[in-house]
Design a protein around this motif. Structure first.
Motif, PDB file in Angstrom:
ATOM      1  N   LYS A  23       2.283 -51.551  96.661  1.00  0.00           N
ATOM      2  CA  LYS A  23       3.474 -52.415  96.674  1.00  0.00           C
ATOM      3  C   LYS A  23       3.651 -53.056  95.299  1.00  0.00           C
ATOM      4  N   MET A  24       4.817 -52.811  94.684  1.00  0.00           N
ATOM      5  CA  MET A  24       5.104 -53.457  93.402  1.00  0.00           C
ATOM      6  C   MET A  24       5.574 -54.879  93.706  1.00  0.00           C
ATOM      7  N   LEU A  25       4.948 -55.841  93.065  1.00  0.00           N
ATOM      8  CA  LEU A  25       5.266 -57.251  93.299  1.00  0.00           C
ATOM      9  C   LEU A  25       6.350 -57.717  92.335  1.00  0.00           C
ATOM     10  N   ASP A  26       6.915 -58.866  92.618  1.00  0.00           N
ATOM     11  CA  ASP A  26       7.940 -59.422  91.732  1.00  0.00           C
ATOM     12  C   ASP A  26       7.324 -60.318  90.662  1.00  0.00           C
ATOM     13  N   ARG A  27       6.057 -60.093  90.384  1.00  0.00           N
ATOM     14  CA  ARG A  27       5.347 -60.819  89.330  1.00  0.00           C
ATOM     15  C   ARG A  27       4.911 -59.812  88.280  1.00  0.00           C
ATOM     16  N   HIS A  28       4.687 -60.327  87.072  1.00  0.00           N
ATOM     17  CA  HIS A  28       4.292 -59.448  85.971  1.00  0.00           C
ATOM     18  C   HIS A  28       2.971 -59.906  85.367  1.00  0.00           C
ATOM     19  N   CYS A  29       2.290 -58.944  84.768  1.00  0.00           N
ATOM     20  CA  CYS A  29       1.009 -59.213  84.125  1.00  0.00           C
ATOM     21  C   CYS A  29       1.226 -60.133  82.925  1.00  0.00           C
ATOM     22  N   PRO A  30       0.474 -61.223  82.848  1.00  0.00           N
ATOM     23  CA  PRO A  30       0.621 -62.123  81.701  1.00  0.00           C
ATOM     24  C   PRO A  30       0.115 -61.496  80.398  1.00  0.00           C
ATOM     25  N   LYS A  31      -0.700 -60.462  80.510  1.00  0.00           N
ATOM     26  CA  LYS A  31      -1.270 -59.835  79.321  1.00  0.00           C
ATOM     27  C   LYS A  31      -0.346 -58.780  78.719  1.00  0.00           C
ATOM     28  N   CYS A  32       0.213 -57.891  79.562  1.00  0.00           N
ATOM     29  CA  CYS A  32       1.006 -56.779  79.018  1.00  0.00           C
ATOM     30  C   CYS A  32       2.450 -56.755  79.493  1.00  0.00           C
ATOM     31  N   GLY A  33       2.778 -57.545  80.508  1.00  0.00           N
ATOM     32  CA  GLY A  33       4.158 -57.593  80.985  1.00  0.00           C
ATOM     33  C   GLY A  33       4.492 -56.561  82.048  1.00  0.00           C
ATOM     34  N   SER A  34       3.551 -55.725  82.412  1.00  0.00           N
ATOM     35  CA  SER A  34       3.776 -54.718  83.446  1.00  0.00           C
ATOM     36  C   SER A  34       3.906 -55.385  84.806  1.00  0.00           C
ATOM     37  N   PRO A  35       4.673 -54.766  85.705  1.00  0.00           N
ATOM     38  CA  PRO A  35       4.704 -55.308  87.069  1.00  0.00           C
ATOM     39  C   PRO A  35       3.306 -55.252  87.685  1.00  0.00           C
ATOM     40  N   LEU A  36       2.977 -56.285  88.454  1.00  0.00           N
ATOM     41  CA  LEU A  36       1.717 -56.293  89.188  1.00  0.00           C
ATOM     42  C   LEU A  36       1.904 -55.530  90.497  1.00  0.00           C
ATOM     43  N   PHE A  37       0.832 -54.947  90.985  1.00  0.00           N
ATOM     44  CA  PHE A  37       0.865 -54.192  92.229  1.00  0.00           C
ATOM     45  C   PHE A  37      -0.158 -54.750  93.191  1.00  0.00           C
ATOM     46  N   GLU A  38       0.069 -54.456  94.466  1.00  0.00           N
ATOM     47  CA  GLU A  38      -0.892 -54.821  95.498  1.00  0.00           C
ATOM     48  C   GLU A  38      -1.197 -53.575  96.320  1.00  0.00           C
ATOM     49  N   LYS A  39      -2.468 -53.323  96.503  1.00  0.00           N
ATOM     50  CA  LYS A  39      -2.891 -52.207  97.348  1.00  0.00           C
ATOM     51  C   LYS A  39      -4.222 -52.577  97.974  1.00  0.00           C
ATOM     52  N   ASP A  40      -4.332 -52.351  99.252  1.00  0.00           N
ATOM     53  CA  ASP A  40      -5.551 -52.664  99.998  1.00  0.00           C
ATOM     54  C   ASP A  40      -5.975 -54.118  99.807  1.00  0.00           C
ATOM     55  N   GLY A  41      -4.982 -55.022  99.732  1.00  0.00           N
ATOM     56  CA  GLY A  41      -5.261 -56.449  99.600  1.00  0.00           C
ATOM     57  C   GLY A  41      -5.626 -56.903  98.200  1.00  0.00           C
ATOM     58  N   LYS A  42      -5.598 -55.992  97.250  1.00  0.00           N
ATOM     59  CA  LYS A  42      -5.971 -56.332  95.873  1.00  0.00           C
ATOM     60  C   LYS A  42      -4.723 -56.347  94.991  1.00  0.00           C
ATOM     61  N   VAL A  43      -4.531 -57.437  94.248  1.00  0.00           N
ATOM     62  CA  VAL A  43      -3.435 -57.535  93.287  1.00  0.00           C
ATOM     63  C   VAL A  43      -3.997 -57.183  91.914  1.00  0.00           C
ATOM     64  N   PHE A  44      -3.312 -56.290  91.205  1.00  0.00           N
ATOM     65  CA  PHE A  44      -3.826 -55.823  89.915  1.00  0.00           C
ATOM     66  C   PHE A  44      -2.697 -55.341  89.010  1.00  0.00           C
ATOM     67  N   CYS A  45      -3.043 -55.229  87.741  1.00  0.00           N
ATOM     68  CA  CYS A  45      -2.141 -54.656  86.753  1.00  0.00           C
ATOM     69  C   CYS A  45      -2.619 -53.226  86.489  1.00  0.00           C
ATOM     70  N   PRO A  46      -1.854 -52.223  86.883  1.00  0.00           N
ATOM     71  CA  PRO A  46      -2.307 -50.845  86.694  1.00  0.00           C
ATOM     72  C   PRO A  46      -2.398 -50.444  85.228  1.00  0.00           C
ATOM     73  N   VAL A  47      -1.543 -51.007  84.395  1.00  0.00           N
ATOM     74  CA  VAL A  47      -1.543 -50.655  82.972  1.00  0.00           C
ATOM     75  C   VAL A  47      -2.797 -51.200  82.287  1.00  0.00           C
ATOM     76  N   CYS A  48      -3.115 -52.458  82.518  1.00  0.00           N
ATOM     77  CA  CYS A  48      -4.319 -53.039  81.908  1.00  0.00           C
ATOM     78  C   CYS A  48      -5.576 -52.342  82.409  1.00  0.00           C
ATOM     79  N   GLU A  49      -5.631 -52.011  83.700  1.00  0.00           N
ATOM     80  CA  GLU A  49      -6.796 -51.305  84.241  1.00  0.00           C
ATOM     81  C   GLU A  49      -6.937 -49.927  83.594  1.00  0.00           C
ATOM     82  N   HIS A  50      -5.807 -49.228  83.439  1.00  0.00           N
ATOM     83  CA  HIS A  50      -5.825 -47.905  82.811  1.00  0.00           C
ATOM     84  C   HIS A  50      -6.283 -48.004  81.360  1.00  0.00           C
ATOM     85  N   ARG A  51      -5.747 -48.972  80.632  1.00  0.00           N
ATOM     86  CA  ARG A  51      -6.123 -49.150  79.221  1.00  0.00           C
ATOM     87  C   ARG A  51      -7.606 -49.501  79.094  1.00  0.00           C
ATOM     88  N   LYS A  52      -8.109 -50.307  80.012  1.00  0.00           N
ATOM     89  CA  LYS A  52      -9.537 -50.677  79.980  1.00  0.00           C
ATOM     90  C   LYS A  52     -10.403 -49.434  80.195  1.00  0.00           C
TER      91      LYS A  52
END
Length: 108
Positions: A23-52
């Protein structure tokens, strides 16, 4: 603030994530500006996770090349004392670099 998602990141990371039921949330990552997502109860930034993960893979590749060089040097120690000292200084530099990479990997 890190640069926002590139077109490639949108295509390779965000779109498949949306198709996977995240689920794409209506909030954005404060670090990169990407939309935040929620899956399996976890909210995360897919772009920052991928870059890491990319940075960790890059560091691992460098670490592996340094270890190969260190092993190569260790297996070819010269007889001449001056050459041996140079050899050992290079080995020491490689070990110091490896220690720095370990710190970087742990600090991510």
């Amino acid at each position: 603030m890190t640069k926002g998602p590139t077109e490639e990141e949108i295509r390779k990371i965000i779109m498949p994530l949306m198709l996977s039921g995240a689920k794409m949330l209506d909030r954005h990552c404060p670090k990169c500006g990407s939309p935040l997502f929620e899956k399996d109860g976890k909210v995360f930034c897919p772009v920052c996770e991928h870059r890491k993960k990319q940075r960790q893979a890059e560091l691992k590749g460098v670490e592996e090349r340094l270890m190969e060089k260190l092993n190569e040097l260790a297996n070819s120690l010269p007889e001449d004392i001056e050459e041996l000292e140079k050899h050992l200084r290079v080995m020491e530099l490689i070990i110091n670099l490896l220690e720095r990479y370990k710190v970087l990997e742990g600090g991510e």
